[in-house]
Design an enzyme around this catalytic site. Sequence first.
Site, PDB file in Angstrom:
ATOM      1  CE  LYS A  70      -5.301  -8.733  -3.188  1.00 52.50           C
ATOM      2  NZ  LYS A  70      -5.836  -8.617  -1.893  1.00 52.50           N
ATOM      3  CE  LYS A  93     -13.905  -0.603  -5.965  1.00 51.08           C
ATOM      4  NZ  LYS A  93     -15.024   0.119  -5.386  1.00 51.08           N
ATOM      5  CE  LYS A 101      -4.394  -1.714   1.634  1.00 50.03           C
ATOM      6  NZ  LYS A 101      -5.510  -1.577   2.561  1.00 50.03           N
TER       7      LYS A 101
HETATM    8  P1  AMP Z   1     -10.563  -6.093   1.136  1.00 48.48           P
HETATM    9  O1  AMP Z   1     -11.496  -5.594   0.107  1.00 48.48           O
HETATM   10  O2  AMP Z   1      -9.142  -6.091   0.706  1.00 48.48           O
HETATM   11  O3  AMP Z   1     -10.819  -5.475   2.500  1.00 48.48           O
HETATM   12  O4  AMP Z   1     -10.880  -7.658   1.315  1.00 48.48           O
HETATM   13  C1  AMP Z   1     -12.018  -8.162   1.971  1.00 48.48           C
HETATM   14  C2  AMP Z   1     -11.906  -9.670   2.077  1.00 48.48           C
HETATM   15  O5  AMP Z   1     -11.870 -10.265   0.772  1.00 48.48           O
HETATM   16  C3  AMP Z   1     -10.623 -10.123   2.789  1.00 48.48           C
HETATM   17  O6  AMP Z   1     -10.916 -11.262   3.594  1.00 48.48           O
HETATM   18  C4  AMP Z   1      -9.716 -10.503   1.651  1.00 48.48           C
HETATM   19  O7  AMP Z   1      -8.787 -11.503   2.036  1.00 48.48           O
HETATM   20  C5  AMP Z   1     -10.691 -11.049   0.606  1.00 48.48           C
HETATM   21  N1  AMP Z   1     -10.182 -10.861  -0.767  1.00 48.48           N
HETATM   22  C6  AMP Z   1      -9.845  -9.676  -1.350  1.00 48.48           C
HETATM   23  N2  AMP Z   1      -9.430  -9.861  -2.621  1.00 48.48           N
HETATM   24  C7  AMP Z   1      -9.507 -11.195  -2.860  1.00 48.48           C
HETATM   25  C8  AMP Z   1      -9.235 -12.015  -4.005  1.00 48.48           C
HETATM   26  N3  AMP Z   1      -8.809 -11.507  -5.162  1.00 48.48           N
HETATM   27  N4  AMP Z   1      -9.425 -13.347  -3.887  1.00 48.48           N
HETATM   28  C9  AMP Z   1      -9.872 -13.873  -2.728  1.00 48.48           C
HETATM   29  N5  AMP Z   1     -10.150 -13.159  -1.622  1.00 48.48           N
HETATM   30  C10 AMP Z   1      -9.987 -11.842  -1.676  1.00 48.48           C
END
Ligand code: AMP
Length: 333
Positions: free
Chosen positions: A196, A199, A109
Amino acid sequence: MKSVLSGVQPTGDLHIGNYFGAIQNWVRLQDNYECRYCVVDYHSMTMPYNAVQLRENTWNMVFQLLACGVKPENLFIQSLVPEHTELGWILNCVTSYGELQRMTQFKDKSDQLKETDGDAFISVGLFDYPVLQAADILIYHADYVPVGKDQEQHLELSRNIAQRFNNQFGKEYFIHPEPLFTETPKILSPADPNRKMSKSLGEKHYINLFGEEERVRKQIKSAVTDTGDTPAGEMSAGVKNLFELMRACGNMEAHNSLMEDYKSGSLRYSDLKEHTANTLIGLITPFRERLADLKADKRAVKQQIQESSAIVRQRAQRTMQEVRELTGLASLK
Ligand code: AMP
Ligand code: TRP
């Protein structure tokens, strides 16, 4: 009954990586565990943000989680339980600077901020983020934390922090939380299957869980299947990702039959994409409809979540009383 805690940042819309990596598990676990799920708005203050937008995104995320099947009594907003930050401060004092320096999410980040602006402001909050996350989990003595694979390192840190607190204050007070992964803990970007789905990579790199049918179809249609760097005889990351999506949606029939085609060398990528798109659309259409229903009575939903946050807060306050006692902070008694 064992307990579960997880959190998600209010970053606009959920994408299918969030859903298959974490939220799908959140919903399923509700049948067998005492579950608490929070929208972590304090965490979203660690990157540049707009105050009006943050509040709006927080409620938006609440609505989206409910539309996915999270029960309102299990859902709360992090900042409505300010004890998380109090415990966060105390845990800061049993966390080493070196430990936090090793966190890859901080590196990613802060690099991302520096990429857009060489003199970017990088806050102490961003550095300290994983300690607040540990507080979110430990304050409820959660046994399990359903998250995507990218959170593994933060969970390991939470266990180390719990251990150090216990050692220092002479009591097995905090338990060691374990992560729970789904079978698809890492969904890849359709536009760049070496990264991965996220957004922060930009519009074409994520598929909105509440997206319009046409857009989803278009994104799957243009998904990269061959990146040119796959060793001979191996399935490329992009193709594997489409198969994974179908499996995650539970469409094993199409998955298995297309896999047979793949093995015999007769798979047409256009078929794979069409089946994947249809399967995904079947999953997300009811979500979109439920979201519209929930938004028809926003006030009632907001009140429900404010009430559930107040109930969750009582549990956090109980922990804080015990923690204050253990750590030698002043008391009114
Ligand atoms: P975030 O939007 O980064 O706060 O992620 C929210 C949840 O989604 C967290 O548990 C992340 O580990 C999971 N997550 C985010 N991106 C991915 C992805 N590409 N594949 C699987 N899990 C994800
Ligand atoms: N750090 C998590 C993410 O980026 C969000 C989060 C904050 C979280 N607090 C948590 C996840 C507690 C699980 C438990 O996705």
